[in-house]
Scaffold this motif. Structure first.
Motif, PDB file in Angstrom:
ATOM      1  N   ALA A 257       0.826  -1.204   0.000  1.00  0.00           N
ATOM      2  CA  ALA A 257       0.000   0.000   0.000  1.00  0.00           C
ATOM      3  C   ALA A 257       0.864   1.259   0.000  1.00  0.00           C
ATOM      4  O   ALA A 257       0.436   2.313  -0.479  1.00  0.00           O
ATOM      5  CB  ALA A 257      -0.928  -0.009   1.209  1.00  0.00           C
ATOM      6  N   GLU A 258       2.085   1.146   0.510  1.00  0.00           N
ATOM      7  CA  GLU A 258       3.012   2.283   0.539  1.00  0.00           C
ATOM      8  C   GLU A 258       3.212   2.872  -0.848  1.00  0.00           C
ATOM      9  O   GLU A 258       3.347   4.091  -1.005  1.00  0.00           O
ATOM     10  CB  GLU A 258       4.349   1.817   1.126  1.00  0.00           C
ATOM     11  CG  GLU A 258       5.464   2.856   1.092  1.00  0.00           C
ATOM     12  CD  GLU A 258       5.233   3.974   2.086  1.00  0.00           C
ATOM     13  OE1 GLU A 258       5.649   5.109   1.800  1.00  0.00           O
ATOM     14  OE2 GLU A 258       4.644   3.708   3.147  1.00  0.00           O
ATOM     15  N   LEU A 286       1.193   0.442   6.174  1.00  0.00           N
ATOM     16  CA  LEU A 286       1.258   0.558   4.720  1.00  0.00           C
ATOM     17  C   LEU A 286       2.115  -0.524   4.070  1.00  0.00           C
ATOM     18  O   LEU A 286       2.231  -0.565   2.854  1.00  0.00           O
ATOM     19  CB  LEU A 286       1.787   1.942   4.317  1.00  0.00           C
ATOM     20  CG  LEU A 286       0.856   3.117   4.632  1.00  0.00           C
ATOM     21  CD1 LEU A 286       1.390   4.401   4.022  1.00  0.00           C
ATOM     22  CD2 LEU A 286      -0.554   2.847   4.124  1.00  0.00           C
ATOM     23  N   GLU A 287       2.669  -1.418   4.882  1.00  0.00           N
ATOM     24  CA  GLU A 287       3.389  -2.553   4.290  1.00  0.00           C
ATOM     25  C   GLU A 287       2.422  -3.634   3.810  1.00  0.00           C
ATOM     26  O   GLU A 287       2.827  -4.564   3.104  1.00  0.00           O
ATOM     27  CB  GLU A 287       4.369  -3.157   5.301  1.00  0.00           C
ATOM     28  CG  GLU A 287       3.729  -3.858   6.491  1.00  0.00           C
ATOM     29  CD  GLU A 287       3.294  -2.897   7.592  1.00  0.00           C
ATOM     30  OE1 GLU A 287       2.767  -3.372   8.609  1.00  0.00           O
ATOM     31  OE2 GLU A 287       3.487  -1.670   7.422  1.00  0.00           O
ATOM     32  N   LEU A 333      -4.007   7.332   9.347  1.00  0.00           N
ATOM     33  CA  LEU A 333      -4.501   6.261   8.482  1.00  0.00           C
ATOM     34  C   LEU A 333      -3.886   4.961   8.981  1.00  0.00           C
ATOM     35  O   LEU A 333      -2.681   4.906   9.249  1.00  0.00           O
ATOM     36  CB  LEU A 333      -4.125   6.530   7.022  1.00  0.00           C
ATOM     37  CG  LEU A 333      -4.521   5.492   5.976  1.00  0.00           C
ATOM     38  CD1 LEU A 333      -4.775   6.182   4.630  1.00  0.00           C
ATOM     39  CD2 LEU A 333      -3.445   4.421   5.783  1.00  0.00           C
ATOM     40  N   ARG A 334      -4.723   3.938   9.107  1.00  0.00           N
ATOM     41  CA  ARG A 334      -4.232   2.629   9.549  1.00  0.00           C
ATOM     42  C   ARG A 334      -4.765   1.569   8.592  1.00  0.00           C
ATOM     43  O   ARG A 334      -5.969   1.474   8.373  1.00  0.00           O
ATOM     44  CB  ARG A 334      -4.699   2.346  10.978  1.00  0.00           C
ATOM     45  CG  ARG A 334      -4.128   1.055  11.567  1.00  0.00           C
ATOM     46  CD  ARG A 334      -4.606   0.849  13.011  1.00  0.00           C
ATOM     47  NE  ARG A 334      -4.100   1.917  13.877  1.00  0.00           N
ATOM     48  CZ  ARG A 334      -4.867   2.820  14.465  1.00  0.00           C
ATOM     49  NH1 ARG A 334      -6.171   2.806  14.261  1.00  0.00           N
ATOM     50  NH2 ARG A 334      -4.345   3.753  15.241  1.00  0.00           N
ATOM     51  N   ALA A 335      -3.852   0.788   8.003  1.00  0.00           N
ATOM     52  CA  ALA A 335      -4.250  -0.258   7.050  1.00  0.00           C
ATOM     53  C   ALA A 335      -3.868  -1.624   7.602  1.00  0.00           C
ATOM     54  O   ALA A 335      -2.854  -1.772   8.289  1.00  0.00           O
ATOM     55  CB  ALA A 335      -3.572  -0.035   5.696  1.00  0.00           C
ATOM     56  N   ARG A 336      -4.687  -2.623   7.290  1.00  0.00           N
ATOM     57  CA  ARG A 336      -4.358  -3.996   7.668  1.00  0.00           C
ATOM     58  C   ARG A 336      -5.179  -4.951   6.809  1.00  0.00           C
ATOM     59  O   ARG A 336      -6.190  -4.570   6.207  1.00  0.00           O
ATOM     60  CB  ARG A 336      -4.634  -4.260   9.149  1.00  0.00           C
ATOM     61  CG  ARG A 336      -6.089  -4.155   9.555  1.00  0.00           C
ATOM     62  CD  ARG A 336      -6.271  -4.587  10.993  1.00  0.00           C
ATOM     63  NE  ARG A 336      -7.643  -4.394  11.449  1.00  0.00           N
ATOM     64  CZ  ARG A 336      -8.085  -4.815  12.620  1.00  0.00           C
ATOM     65  NH1 ARG A 336      -7.270  -5.438  13.452  1.00  0.00           N
ATOM     66  NH2 ARG A 336      -9.339  -4.631  12.987  1.00  0.00           N
ATOM     67  N   ASP A 703       0.997 -10.085  10.854  1.00  0.00           N
ATOM     68  CA  ASP A 703       0.674 -10.163   9.427  1.00  0.00           C
ATOM     69  C   ASP A 703      -0.496 -11.093   9.164  1.00  0.00           C
ATOM     70  O   ASP A 703      -1.268 -10.888   8.223  1.00  0.00           O
ATOM     71  CB  ASP A 703       1.900 -10.640   8.630  1.00  0.00           C
ATOM     72  CG  ASP A 703       2.951  -9.549   8.471  1.00  0.00           C
ATOM     73  OD1 ASP A 703       4.069  -9.863   8.058  1.00  0.00           O
ATOM     74  OD2 ASP A 703       2.631  -8.372   8.750  1.00  0.00           O
ATOM     75  N   LEU A 704      -0.622 -12.148   9.976  1.00  0.00           N
ATOM     76  CA  LEU A 704      -1.727 -13.087   9.798  1.00  0.00           C
ATOM     77  C   LEU A 704      -3.049 -12.528  10.316  1.00  0.00           C
ATOM     78  O   LEU A 704      -4.095 -13.131  10.105  1.00  0.00           O
ATOM     79  CB  LEU A 704      -1.416 -14.413  10.510  1.00  0.00           C
ATOM     80  CG  LEU A 704      -0.352 -15.299   9.854  1.00  0.00           C
ATOM     81  CD1 LEU A 704      -0.034 -16.487  10.733  1.00  0.00           C
ATOM     82  CD2 LEU A 704      -0.826 -15.769   8.478  1.00  0.00           C
TER      83      LEU A 704
END
Length: 728
Positions: A257-258, A286-287, A333-336, A703-704
């Motif tokens: 996403a970065e 963002l990874e 912003l927080r992505a997962r 990550d999982l």
């Protein structure tokens, strides 16, 4: 930075062409043009231009937006003069983009800007190129999308090549079986001939023809058995190779996403600086990797939400000080990734959504009736959902940042087109948060195939909370609406039951047949629930979902189409849009007519239930004691298999899982992966608590999809309790 700038400009080149071409196509038939769609395109173009610092294009798009808003507010159609003016603006935008692409000084946009502002006559549009004029090399044939380039890691390319060669080898091995089948067919014909001779001659059992026939039959039987085994092995190998190849292709298609969202932090700071707002920007996660086109589609909505966070979140310094907030506005912003979905949260610590103003704006636009004296307050989620309706705005003035109430509507439409959803909530303890959810890949999705009448439909599995079989005798009529009492989230909820075809085609509701067995899918949007009744649940399959160019089939409800094995097409519906359609139709009824229980405050909810999975009886006993002392109910599991069986049995509603990693039969990582891969469990918070404190293990767990990772070496019961409280 120069490389990132080049990537952004390449993305803008594709995006701006798509928007401009779509608007021009719509203008070919002005009487039939969808003004809201044209406005959305121009609005998205403005946001994209701002993200790459193309101020002239942003200004031109802003002026176009103003003219279109005037037309929509007046309720008038597009006049010939307005169509010409829009083309003037589009011409000026394309001229600016072409100059940027070719590295030349941009032309002066003043004349077009003044014309769009109504301060000068519209300049004549540039004459069309003659038919013999050469087409620029970068343009391609009319209507053809410009090529898109993706950087692929060399190691990924090597693995993809190896997977492809393995699949080719397995396919060749399976093709070799064809020769064996052909030989066996010849042997079979020989046996038929021998048997015919036996019958004609009437030879005895010991005759040479009978013996030859029996020997041939035994040989054929052995070879058929061997062939069946070889075919089973070959089919398994082809399936494994195809799955490996698909996995590698998916990995190549996914990008961090970065790459597409990383620059938005700088853009947010720039916007705040222009508005005179002191801001602290925080981007996390963002990874996470997702399909490039999904991230590209989310970019404009996220830009709009970040701008909204500044516009609506800004407060005077003394107000923030009295509220105990930091001096600077916090925007983040927080992505997962969770359960095959990409979740992006855009948040701020401003005053939060103003429910009264949103409700007043919705009433002013006749989206809901005004409340009468004595009416109970409306549910917060119902009011917050109205913020995504066109024209609903709580801002008194219009500027470049906000004010028309069209931005959130465009965000909602973009997410629905992706098969996703968007939700506005109050952020704890203060502020606002918008949660975007979209598939990691827009192509491959797990679908629930449903039959309604003679037609097949599909719902993405992430949109279906559970599949139920109801009895017609269990249904009750709640003020004219068939409803059923079901248990979900630890409570008995009265939920409306609507036939899918009635919902799609606005058919009248028929009284339920008491003798009927009714398959139904439970759909959820925020705190609202809906049971969609169908004739049959046919299958659950992972299929490729393709976007529909022609959206006339159930517009606003369709999320694409997929092909079944027999090439039968099936329409993919948006679960969120189905619930939204029901809510819109039901708003003119009272709350009791909906058959929906009012949302319960967290303080009045019964005790939460925690599942503790650990193979150590000492650890299980300790954690059970700690949690029960704080009022939680605790269910114990001795390993991952035991825990997963408990979760899938449905015997008890679990609110969170605390799991060890090192367990027999199924470890904590495998349990976590199984939970997040199950559409019915994917939203369940999981906390890993283990003695493994290696950074790679921590990273793997997060990550999982784990909500938290606690190491036993530094175990503090306060940390465990605080973590559980946070995830719940």
């Amino acid at each position: 930075m120069p490389e990132l700038r080049a990537q952004l400009l390449a993305a803008f080149e594709v995006e701006h062409r798509d928007h401009v071409e779509a608007v021009r196509r719509a203008l070919t038939h002005p009487a039939e043009a969808d003004l809201r769609e044209i406005f959305r395109r121009v609005h998205s173009l403005k946001g994209a231009a701002r993200a790459v610092d193309l101020a002239a294009i942003e200004d031109l798009a802003h002026r176009l937006e103003e003219r279109l808003a005037e037309v929509m507010e007046a309720g008038a159609g597009l006049s010939a003069q307005m169509v010409d003016l829009i083309h003037v603006g589009l011409d000026a935008i394309e001229a600016q983009a072409a100059a940027e692409r070719q590295g030349q000084p941009p032309p002066d946009p003043t004349a077009a800007i003044q014309a769009l502002a109504g301060r000068a006559a519209a300049p004549e549009a540039a004459p069309a190129a003659p038919a013999s004029a050469p087409v620029p090399a970068e343009a391609g044939p009319p209507g053809e999308k410009a090529p898109e380039y993706v950087r692929v890691d060399a190691e990924l390319g090597l693995r993809l090549s190896e997977a492809m060669h393995q699949l080719s080898a397995d396919l060749l091995a399976e093709e070799a079986l064809v020769e064996v089948v052909q030989r066996l067919q010849r042997d079979g014909r020989t046996l038929e001939r021998l048997w015919g001779e036996v019958r004609v001659r009437g030879a005895g059992r010991e005759g040479p023809h009978v013996q030859a026939f029996e020997a041939g039959l035994r040989s054929l039987t052995r070879e058929l058995s061997a062939l069946a085994q070889r075919h089973a092995r070959a089919s398994w190998a082809v399936g494994q190779s195809a799955a490996a190849l698909r996995s590698q292709v998916d990995e190549v298609a996914l990008t961090p996403a970065e790459n597409l969202l990383g620059d938005l932090a700088r853009m947010t700071r720039d916007i705040a600086r222009e508005q005179g707002v002191e801001v602290e920007v925080r981007f996390e996660g963002l990874e996470v990797r997702a399909e490039r086109r999904v991230l590209q589609a989310l970019r404009d909505p996220i830009i709009h939400l970040l701008r909204n966070a500044i516009s609506h979140g800004a407060e005077p310094a003394d107000v923030r000080e009295r509220a105990g907030k930091p001096s600077r506005l916090q925007v983040g912003l927080r992505a997962r990734a969770r359960g095959g979905r990409l979740e992006v949260r855009v948040f701020d610590d401003g005053p939060g959504p103003d429910l009264a103003k949103i409700e007043a704006a919705a009433v002013a636009r006749h989206l809901m009736p005004p409340r009468r004296r004595g009416d109970p307050p409306r549910a917060a989620d119902e009011i917050l959902a109205l913020a995504f309706e066109p024209g609903v705005s709580v801002t008194a003035s219009v500027d470049r940042i906000s004010g028309r109430g069209m931005g959130l509507s465009a965000v909602n439409q973009t997410l629905l087109a992706l098969g996703g959803s968007v939700r506005l909530t109050h952020r704890d303890p203060v502020g606002a948060e918008v949660i975007l959810s979209a598939p990691l890949s827009a192509a491959r999705q797990t679908l629930v195939i449903l039959r309604a009448g003679d037609a097949l439909f599909a719902l993405p599995s992430f949109g279906v909370r559970s599949l139920l079989r109801l009895s017609g005798a269990d249904l009750e009529i709640v003020e004219g609406v068939p409803s059923a009492r079901i248990q979900t989230d630890g409570s008995d909820i009265v939920t409306p039951v609507l036939p899918l075809r009635a919902l799609l085609d606005d058919l009248p509701l028929a009284p339920p047949d008491p003798a009927a067995a009714i398959p139904a899918a439970l759909l959820v949007r925020g705190d609202r629930r809906l049971l969609v009744a169908v004739d049959a649940v046919e299958d659950v399959r992972e299929l490729t979902v393709q976007s529909l160019q022609d959206s006339r089939a159930y517009p606003g409800l369709s999320a694409g189409a997929a092909l079944l094995d027999d090439d039968q097409p099936v329409l993919v519906l948006s679960a969120e849009a189905l619930v939204e359609r029901w809510l819109r139709n039901a708003r003119r009824l009272s709350a009791s007519a909906l058959g929906l229980a009012p949302p319960q405050a967290s303080e009045s909810r019964s005790a939460r239930t925690i599942l503790v999975a650990d193979d150590s009886i000492t650890t299980r006993t300790l954690e059970k004691s700690i949690l029960e002392a704080q009022g939680y109910r605790v269910v114990l599991a001795v390993d991952g298999v035991d825990a997963l069986n408990t979760l899938r049995s449905g015997g008890v509603v679990i609110d969170a899982v605390v799991a060890d990693i090192e367990m027999p039969r199924m470890d904590g990582f495998s349990l976590l992966q199984a939970i997040k891969a199950d559409a019915g469990l994917a939203e369940l918070p999981v906390i890993l608590m283990t003695s493994r404190d290696d950074p790679q293990d921590v990273r793997r767990g997060l990550d999982l999809g784990a909500e938290a990772y606690i190491t036993k070496q530094k175990f503090d019961q306060r940390e465990l309790l605080a973590t559980i409280s946070r995830v719940l």
